[in-house]
Design an enzyme around this catalytic site. Structure first.
Site, PDB file in Angstrom:
ATOM      1  N   ASP A  67      -3.569   3.915   7.279  1.00  0.00           N
ATOM      2  CA  ASP A  67      -4.211   2.703   6.780  1.00  0.00           C
ATOM      3  C   ASP A  67      -3.675   1.431   7.433  1.00  0.00           C
ATOM      4  O   ASP A  67      -2.683   1.473   8.182  1.00  0.00           O
ATOM      5  CB  ASP A  67      -4.039   2.623   5.248  1.00  0.00           C
ATOM      6  CG  ASP A  67      -2.605   2.880   4.792  1.00  0.00           C
ATOM      7  OD1 ASP A  67      -1.704   2.959   5.645  1.00  0.00           O
ATOM      8  OD2 ASP A  67      -2.387   3.003   3.583  1.00  0.00           O
ATOM      9  N   ASN A 136       0.815   4.268  -8.766  1.00  0.00           N
ATOM     10  CA  ASN A 136      -0.421   4.602  -9.487  1.00  0.00           C
ATOM     11  C   ASN A 136      -1.098   5.856  -8.916  1.00  0.00           C
ATOM     12  O   ASN A 136      -2.246   6.140  -9.221  1.00  0.00           O
ATOM     13  CB  ASN A 136      -1.388   3.419  -9.466  1.00  0.00           C
ATOM     14  CG  ASN A 136      -1.814   3.054  -8.044  1.00  0.00           C
ATOM     15  OD1 ASN A 136      -1.465   3.743  -7.090  1.00  0.00           O
ATOM     16  ND2 ASN A 136      -2.571   1.985  -7.904  1.00  0.00           N
ATOM     17  N   HIS A 138      -1.753   6.450  -5.716  1.00  0.00           N
ATOM     18  CA  HIS A 138      -2.583   6.302  -4.515  1.00  0.00           C
ATOM     19  C   HIS A 138      -1.968   6.994  -3.306  1.00  0.00           C
ATOM     20  O   HIS A 138      -0.756   7.144  -3.201  1.00  0.00           O
ATOM     21  CB  HIS A 138      -2.945   4.831  -4.217  1.00  0.00           C
ATOM     22  CG  HIS A 138      -1.858   3.980  -3.653  1.00  0.00           C
ATOM     23  ND1 HIS A 138      -1.611   2.692  -4.088  1.00  0.00           N
ATOM     24  CD2 HIS A 138      -0.962   4.189  -2.665  1.00  0.00           C
ATOM     25  CE1 HIS A 138      -0.627   2.171  -3.394  1.00  0.00           C
ATOM     26  NE2 HIS A 138      -0.210   3.058  -2.526  1.00  0.00           N
ATOM     27  N   GLU A 143      -7.052   3.967  -3.805  1.00  0.00           N
ATOM     28  CA  GLU A 143      -6.617   3.585  -5.140  1.00  0.00           C
ATOM     29  C   GLU A 143      -7.331   4.459  -6.177  1.00  0.00           C
ATOM     30  O   GLU A 143      -8.345   5.091  -5.870  1.00  0.00           O
ATOM     31  CB  GLU A 143      -6.973   2.106  -5.373  1.00  0.00           C
ATOM     32  CG  GLU A 143      -6.261   1.142  -4.421  1.00  0.00           C
ATOM     33  CD  GLU A 143      -4.801   0.908  -4.786  1.00  0.00           C
ATOM     34  OE1 GLU A 143      -4.153   1.819  -5.329  1.00  0.00           O
ATOM     35  OE2 GLU A 143      -4.306  -0.198  -4.507  1.00  0.00           O
TER      36      GLU A 143
HETATM   37  C1  GLP Z   1       1.591   1.587   0.540  1.00  0.00           C
HETATM   38  C2  GLP Z   1       0.958   2.529   1.568  1.00  0.00           C
HETATM   39  C3  GLP Z   1       1.035   3.983   1.141  1.00  0.00           C
HETATM   40  C4  GLP Z   1       2.449   4.305   0.684  1.00  0.00           C
HETATM   41  C5  GLP Z   1       2.782   3.448  -0.516  1.00  0.00           C
HETATM   42  C6  GLP Z   1       4.138   3.746  -1.117  1.00  0.00           C
HETATM   43  O1  GLP Z   1       0.730   1.147  -0.440  1.00  0.00           O
HETATM   44  N1  GLP Z   1      -0.411   2.198   1.824  1.00  0.00           N
HETATM   45  O2  GLP Z   1       0.646   4.807   2.226  1.00  0.00           O
HETATM   46  O3  GLP Z   1       2.541   5.660   0.346  1.00  0.00           O
HETATM   47  O4  GLP Z   1       2.749   2.093  -0.088  1.00  0.00           O
HETATM   48  O5  GLP Z   1       5.135   3.035  -0.451  1.00  0.00           O
HETATM   49  P1  GLP Z   1       6.686   3.201  -0.637  1.00  0.00           P
HETATM   50  O6  GLP Z   1       7.068   4.375   0.160  1.00  0.00           O
HETATM   51  O7  GLP Z   1       7.256   1.920  -0.097  1.00  0.00           O
HETATM   52  O8  GLP Z   1       6.936   3.370  -2.086  1.00  0.00           O
END
Ligand code: GLP
Length: 268
Positions: A67, A136, A138, A143
């Protein structure tokens, strides 16, 4: 689903690194799906070390990131392209043209999403997709309420995700609220999936994803439909799972069986 519960975040990164090393050793021209966020950072550090020591090469590897924020160009310090350059690509022998991240500053994001899907197909699909998980549930920027069949597209971020990721943006920086993300359908087409999660804040999402009903309310629960998904968590992220003993037992038996098979094939 294979559920692996390890003591620490460090062990989760080590497990992830071994998983990727095996993939690249078995198929030097692997197509890897990559993720951003804080969770994969130490995995990327380990892959850089393995590359520098000559244990693996990314020369023939192709990458596709999950993404990107819509509205940020690749040289913006908060863009996911910038993150990937800093945390991995600039330090390994991957060919720059073999790394793909959705383009956050394209004129037509809908078209860019379609082309991203086509590009993944052109390379024969993703061999191994790495995922983190949002609090959440995702995955990528899919989402809650994302369709399980969704493809790469423009997605609005929830307030919760915007708040969670606000820590990366300066006070006066405008934080995007839209993204371009692979869809859940795109992710489920990867041949193998590895989801990594660490820390207490992920415990609810992990429990829902692994033991809850498949539901648009928790996009990661859609991974239950995938034939080859491994979820690796540290102890803190496992605390809301109800069947911890069973997962540990399964893993122990799996390792014993693997060792037995090695002995059998040596004897044959
Ligand atoms: C972002 C990314 C996700 C990732 C998530 C969790 O929103 N788009 O791909 O898994 O963050 O991030 P973290 O590893 O910092 O908790």
């Amino acid at each position: 689903m294979r559920v692996v519960i390890l003591e620490s975040a460090e062990q989760v990164a080590e497990f992830g690194a071994t998983f990727f090393v095996n993939q690249i050793v078995n198929k030097s021209n692997s197509v890897l799906g990559l993720a951003t966020g804080s969770t994969p950072v130490s995995l990327y550090e380990k892959l850089i070390e393995k590359n520098n020591s000559g244990a693996i090469s990314f020369k023939d590897v192709t990458t596709f990131n999950l993404d990107e924020y819509y509205g940020l160009s690749g040289d913006h310090p908060q863009s996911y392209r910038f993150f990937m350059q800093q945390k991995l690509f600039d330090h390994i022998d991957v060919a720059p043209e073999s790394t793909h991240v959705p383009s956050g500053d394209c004129a037509d994001p809908h078209q860019a999403c379609k082309e991203y899907e086509q590009e993944i197909q052109r390379y024969g699909g993703i061999d191994l997709q790495l995922l983190g998980i949002g609090r959440n549930g995702h995955i990528g920027f899919n989402e809650p309420s994302s369709s399980i069949g969704s493809r790469t597209r423009v997605k609005s971020l929830t307030y919760e995700t915007v708040r969670d990721n606000a820590r990366f943006f300066g006070e006066n920086e405008t934080q995007p609220t839209l993204s371009l993300t692979m869809g859940i359908g795109t992710i489920l087409e990867a041949r193998k999936i590895l989801l990594m999660a660490t820390g207490e804040s992920k415990a609810d999402a992990i429990a829902y994803a692994v033991e809850g009903a498949i539901s648009a309310s928790c996009p990661a629960s859609s991974l239950q439909l995938h034939p080859d998904t491994t979820i690796v968590v540290d102890k803190a992220a496992s605390t809301e799972l109800s069947d911890v003993e069973f997962y540990l037992d399964v893993e122990e038996k799996r390792l014993a069986l693997e060792q037995q098979l090695i002995v059998n094939s040596a004897a044959a």
